[in-house]
Design a protein around this motif. Structure first.
Motif, PDB file in Angstrom:
ATOM      1  N   SER A 276       4.155 -22.929 -54.808  1.00  0.00           N
ATOM      2  CA  SER A 276       5.250 -23.228 -53.881  1.00  0.00           C
ATOM      3  C   SER A 276       6.533 -22.562 -54.363  1.00  0.00           C
ATOM      4  O   SER A 276       6.810 -22.527 -55.562  1.00  0.00           O
TER       5      SER A 276
ATOM      6  N   PRO B  92      -0.064 -24.087 -47.210  1.00  0.00           N
ATOM      7  CA  PRO B  92      -1.034 -25.120 -47.585  1.00  0.00           C
ATOM      8  C   PRO B  92      -2.455 -24.563 -47.743  1.00  0.00           C
ATOM      9  O   PRO B  92      -3.194 -24.991 -48.595  1.00  0.00           O
TER      10      PRO B  92
ATOM     11  N   SER C 209       4.885 -23.719 -44.431  1.00  0.00           N
ATOM     12  CA  SER C 209       5.403 -25.079 -44.376  1.00  0.00           C
ATOM     13  C   SER C 209       6.691 -25.115 -45.203  1.00  0.00           C
ATOM     14  O   SER C 209       6.690 -24.722 -46.367  1.00  0.00           O
TER      15      SER C 209
END
Length: 124
Positions: A23, A39, A46
């Motif tokens: 991330s 994801p 996201s």
């Protein structure tokens, strides 16, 4: 992800950390203000950001965002895919940067040029 990185890295005092399985986590003064990830390989990007209670309520009611399952406390929202325009998302990311920046101690906040260093900010 490239547009997200370009935008977030342009904010005063913003720093990128890659964590939690890849991330992209942006922080100011050591505090997270936004993060993004994929994801699954073919899934849409996201994006998670912090917002005020009022803004969170409005975005949740409109269906433009959902509560972040990764950061369930506070007003952390998640937007995936095309649930929000790029321009609106950019505005909310700027607000998140400023919102989190205002929670920093005055001496740190002023070093980053975030907001009015004389403003008092309570816990939100």
């Amino acid at each position: 992800m490239e547009d997200f990185d370009t935008l977030c890295s342009s904010f005063p005092g913003a720093g990128l950390t890659i964590q939690w399985g890849g991330s992209h986590v942006y922080k100011i003064g050591g505090k997270i203000f936004a993060m993004a990830g994929l994801p699954e390989p073919d899934a849409p990007l996201s994006v998670i950001f912090k917002t005020s209670e009022i803004t969170a309520h409005i975005l949740l009611e409109a269906g433009s965002a959902r509560k972040s399952s990764y950061l369930p406390q506070g007003n952390w929202l998640e937007v995936s895919g095309s649930a929000m325009s790029a321009a609106d998302l950019a505005d909310y990311l700027r607000q998140s940067h400023d919102f989190v920046g205002q929670t920093l101690p005055r001496r740190i906040r002023s070093g980053f040029g975030v907001g009015d260093s004389s403003a008092k900010v309570g816990k939100r």
